[in-house]
Design an enzyme around this catalytic site. Structure first.
Site, mmCIF file in Angstrom:
data_model
loop_
_atom_site.group_PDB
_atom_site.id
_atom_site.type_symbol
_atom_site.label_atom_id
_atom_site.label_comp_id
_atom_site.label_asym_id
_atom_site.label_seq_id
_atom_site.Cartn_x
_atom_site.Cartn_y
_atom_site.Cartn_z
ATOM 1 C CE LYS A 78 -3.829 2.037 2.794
ATOM 2 N NZ LYS A 78 -4.699 1.618 3.942
ATOM 3 C CB SER A 153 -8.009 3.401 3.233
ATOM 4 O OG SER A 153 -7.179 2.860 4.090
ATOM 5 C CB SER A 177 -7.996 0.294 5.793
ATOM 6 O OG SER A 177 -8.905 1.530 5.790
HETATM 7 N N1 GLN Z 1 -12.720 3.584 6.747
HETATM 8 C C1 GLN Z 1 -12.264 4.069 8.117
HETATM 9 C C2 GLN Z 1 -11.901 5.693 7.883
HETATM 10 O O1 GLN Z 1 -12.189 6.041 6.714
HETATM 11 C C3 GLN Z 1 -11.100 3.311 8.071
HETATM 12 C C4 GLN Z 1 -9.845 3.519 7.254
HETATM 13 C C5 GLN Z 1 -8.585 2.748 7.978
HETATM 14 O O2 GLN Z 1 -8.602 1.756 8.588
HETATM 15 N N2 GLN Z 1 -7.528 3.117 7.567
HETATM 16 O O3 GLN Z 1 -11.218 6.231 8.637
#
Ligand code: GLN
Length: 486
Positions: A78, A153, A177
């Site tokens: 990532k 994400s 994420s």
């Molecule tokens: N969807 C969550 C957010 O927008 C989690 C994102 C993540 O785990 N980085 O913060």
């Protein structure tokens, strides 16, 4: 069998027996990227030359009879994880020209293990999002249905693993994420215990929640990747100096008598798709058939988890993202005006809408006079959520529930409604707030052919147990064997 579709475990066996070379395997993966990337858009950077050099080095080491479990295995990262000399954008325009002068600890460890790094994967900007639609560069598509999001994400990571564009990947998980995109793309994803994996070189989003975790096509592969990256790091003061077990060896024993906790509150959750709840119920029955015992548990503060998260995460983010000012890293807006004007224009042009929204929420919640009411209160409720898990784990060994409330939704469906988007994380966020490990693995498909994920949560540093349960489940089912038709 196409080489790019091999699991890490299978590829390792073939490399070790010298039936394939890492160069062949890496070429197969790079060819696959070339063949499907225009449809998936999973990568922000492909490091083909570096990968082929690393593959050649791996082949030399195998010829000299050194072949560790990750030697010669093509993996991808990532783009929130720093790579020396390779652009690391965090999915943000503000970091688009940033080339880190150092490797994150996880990258250094993967290199040391002989892995081949094929590139950097798309993501929601600064890991804020549940769909990868918040990337500053492009939208990644779900390999199972190109009109749908891959989750987020770490959507690039999950899509790339599902589509055969790498054998495994690393993502980061602040509120789900790794697990939520794994669920939507039909792969395995694990968020380790907070402190299990070094965050050194992981671009910070919400530092008390962030954790790097692997995505893979089997539970055994997740165990191998976790073996490769876990452990104390003097460069990260929140990484914990306790011994790392061999996660691959821990997959052996059965699960007879193990207590699977089903949280009462999760079944009643609004917005839970009936196909998801049916698949998860069926999965629990499978675990029972394997000898586990179902017990009901209660996590009474579940209903506050999303609200608590969306105070704490933006607060930490607003502070972490203060460093992007046009001076220290990456992008700077064209000159004109004074210093404050330069800051303002750099941050307005460099950050996307969701990141700006979170910075504003976080800055507001941390302001004098509001701190106690918001950040202070959220931190107190976070403690209650931690207590909920402590009590629940007195009565069970593992908690089972859905990873995401619905299968992958359509691109564009939720992007204009942040609150609905935030509810995508309803089942995953609590594990980050409590710091416990949790994984997602494939447990079914919707009638329209979209993958569904089962989430298993464990006690602090109890990765071995959730991996073992997941491995047993995988051994008794075929969901993980299906590949998207591309
Ligand atoms: N969807 C969550 C957010 O927008 C989690 C994102 C993540 O785990 N980085 O913060």
């Amino acid at each position: 069998m196409d080489l790019y579709n091999l699991t890490i475990t299978e590829a390792h066996r073939l490399l070790k027996k010298k039936e394939i070379t890492s160069t062949e395997l890496t070429r197969a993966v790079l060819d696959r990227i070339a063949a499907v990337e225009t449809r998936i858009d999973a990568f922000l950077t492909v490091t083909a030359d570096q990968a082929l050099e690393q593959a050649a080095a791996a082949d030399r080491s195998i010829a000299a009879r050194t072949c560790g479990p990750l030697t010669g295995i093509p993996v991808a990262l990532k783009d929130v994880i720093c790579t020396q000399g390779v652009r690391t954008t965090c999915g943000s325009k503000i970091l688009s020209p940033f080339i880190p002068p150092y490797d994150a600890t996880v990258v250094a460890r993967l290199k040391q293990a002989g892995a081949v790094l094929v590139g950097k994967l798309n993501m929601d900007e600064f890991a804020m999002g549940s769909s990868t639609e918040n990337s500053g560069f492009k939208i990644t598509r779900n390999p199972w249905d190109l009109t749908r999001i891959p989750g987020g994400s770490s959507g690039g990571s999950a899509a790339a693993v599902a589509a055969g564009m790498c054998l495994g990947a690393l993502g980061s998980d602040t509120g789900g994420s790794v697990r939520q995109p794994a669920s939507h793309c039909g792969v395995v994803g694990i968020k380790p215990t907070y402190g299990r994996v070094s965050r050194y070189g992981l671009v910070a989003y919400a530092s008390s929640l962030d954790q790097i975790g692997p995505l893979s096509r089997s539970v055994a592969d997740a165990a191998l990747l976790l073996n490769g990256i876990a452990g104390h790091d003097p460069a990260d003061s929140t990484s914990v100096p306790i011994a790392v077990p061999d996660y691959a060896a821990a997959l052996g024993p059965g699960i007879e008598g193990l207590r699977i906790g089903i949280p009462r509150e999760y079944a009643a959750s609004e917005g839970l798709d009936p196909e998801v709840s049916a698949a998860v119920e069926e999965a629990v029955r499978t675990l029972e058939a394997l000898g586990a015992r179902r017990v009901e548990v209660s996590l009474p503060h579940t209903q506050y988890a999303v609200a608590v998260y969306y105070v704490i995460a933006p607060c930490e983010a607003s502070s972490n993202l203060a460093r992007y000012d046009g001076v220290k890293y990456g992008f700077r807006a064209n000159a004109g005006g004074d210093l404050i004007d330069m800051y303002r224009r750099t941050r307005s042009q460099g950050f996307g809408a969701e990141v700006q929204r979170r910075i504003i929420i976080g800055t507001y919640c941390l302001s004098a006079g509001y701190y106690d009411a918001y950040y202070g209160k959220a931190s107190q409720v976070r403690t209650l959520i931690v207590e909920d898990f402590k009590k629940a784990f007195a009565a069970c060994d593992v908690i089972a529930c859905p990873t995401a409330p619905t299968p992958a939704f359509r691109i564009g469906e939720k992007i204009d409604d942040p609150l609905t988007m935030y509810l995508s994380d309803i089942f995953t966020i609590s594990a980050n707030l409590a710091g416990i490990p949790a994984l997602s693995l494939p447990c079914g498909f919707s009638a329209s052919g979209l993958p569904i994920g089962l989430q298993l949560m464990g006690t602090h540093f109890g990765e071995e147990t959730i991996l073992r349960v997941a491995h047993r489940f995988e051994g008794a089912t075929d969901f993980h064997k299906k590949r998207p038709a591309l």
